[in-house]
Design a protein around this motif. Structure first.
Motif: not given
Length: 400
Positions: A208-209, A87, A205-206, A202-203, A337, A82-85
């Motif tokens: 966090a991916q 918050r 940024g990069a 917002p989710a 992030e 869910t890291r692109r969702w």
């Protein structure tokens, strides 16, 4: 943390508050309150739930175990998925999970379905705990992030000291099903409140991916997580088996009041942490560890003395009250992030320590007896202290 650039759980909002936004932070605290209450309430209602469901009290106790298992196995994968969702919708979804599972618990007469509901409640809890610290820190400027996390975490000692005794009394008075039903209603109210007062985030940024392994390899991350694991393991070895240990001092008859004292002392501990965490994080961790170790020494030397048990419990409560905030702040400083992923490591490690503590303490009880529990605590706390003292950079703000 004035004078330092700080790495945060996630980058603060552009309009992050220069004062604590108490409305939003208290909504997060209430979410934590409901989470802890949902987890622990069956432990105070073993007999009525056992009689109603037609199962043993030991099986009712597994409703707590399966909840912790849900948090343990789900925190990392759910956070990764869910890291692109955004918050806020994600946090509201976790709270809505408690509406559903507590409603099922209140209405079902099928033990198997209740187990499934409790496992799902643990999943909601794992997801929620991975979000709370990051959400709180992104709502304020970096200099207030530790204090914001402290306010957001105040629901935990409140649930332990007031919520669980009150919920137990309510369940025994009007029925355990009504107690769980009331928690569903409280969750509905919290959903509305949280939607109104929490800013949309917002989710991340990069950053966090990035892969989970990269987050673990961030400077100081493993040190902070290892310190947390050792401390929480020590705490739960004693807290899980406080009843037989307290009985050595003849305190079995007033164990409920002893636990209330612990909870109130924990509130003092989180207040102290809130005041100091942004400037003196490492010193707070050292002080918390030393204070708990001092209690362990007293418990070990005078295991049958009621006043030692009482004073030691006060010191223990104060030392424990702020540690969740301390470790979450340390992890937040490491993670940038990727903070939500990092906080899911905290949730996983915390629940793993709880599970292992039950095993370690149980083996101690069956082999050498409860009077030797403080010795295990002391070994674990000394190891904690060694880790903190050997890695001072793991607790400092990260300058960019």
């Amino acid at each position: 943390m004035s004078g330092h650039a700080v790495d945060s759980t996630a980058l603060p909002l552009p309009n992050a508050a220069s004062r604590l936004p108490f409305g939003g932070l208290l909504a997060l605290a209430c979410a934590g309150f409901i989470t802890i209450l949902t987890e622990a309430l069956p432990a105070g209602l073993l007999s009525p739930m056992s009689a109603d469901l037609g199962v043993s009290r030991a099986l009712v106790g597994q409703l707590v175990t399966i909840y912790a298992l849900g948090s343990l196995v789900a925190a990392l994968p759910m956070t990764a998925l869910t890291r692109r969702w955004p918050r806020r919708p994600l946090l509201l979804t976790a709270i809505a999970g408690f509406v559903v599972v507590n409603s099922i618990t209140a209405m079902t007469h099928h033990y198997g379905l209740m187990l499934v509901a409790r496992f799902c409640a643990g999943i909601s809890a794992g997801l929620l705990w991975s979000l709370v610290a990051g959400y709180a820190s992104r709502m304020v400027v970096p200099q207030l992030q530790g204090r914001a996390i402290a306010v957001a975490m105040v629901g935990t000692p409140l649930a332990l000291s007031l919520g669980i005794p009150a919920g137990t009394l309510l369940g025994q008075t009007i029925g355990w099903r009504w107690a769980f039903g009331l928690m569903s209603l409280l969750s509905v109210g919290l959903l509305v409140w949280a939607r109104l007062v929490l800013p949309p985030l917002p989710a991340p940024g990069a950053a966090a991916q990035q892969p989970l392994g990269n987050v673990l390899r961030l400077r100081g991350m493993r040190t902070a997580l290892l310190t947390m694991f050792l401390y929480v393991l020590a705490h739960n070895v004693l807290y899980t088996y406080i009843e037989p240990f307290a009985a050595l001092s003849g305190a079995a008859a007033w164990l409920d009041r002893l636990l209330l004292v612990f909870g109130v002392a924990a509130l003092v501990g989180i207040w102290i942490t809130g005041l100091l965490v942004d400037r003196w994080l490492r010193e707070l961790v050292i002080a918390s560890t030393l204070a708990f170790a001092l209690s362990a020494v007293a418990f070990g030397l005078w295991p049958g003395t009621p006043w030692v048990l009482l004073i030691g419990t006060v010191v223990w409560g104060v030392s424990f009250g702020g540690v969740a905030t301390q470790f979450q702040t340390a992890v937040a400083r490491r993670a940038d992030e990727a903070g939500d992923i990092a906080q899911s490591f905290v949730v996983t490690g915390w629940n793993l320590a709880i599970a292992l503590a039950g095993i370690v303490g149980g083996v101690m009880l069956e082999t050498v007896g409860e009077r030797w529990l403080p010795a295990v605590l002391l070994v674990l706390l000394l190891a904690t202290l060694v880790v903190v003292l050997r890695q001072p950079r793991a607790w400092a703000p990260i300058a960019h």
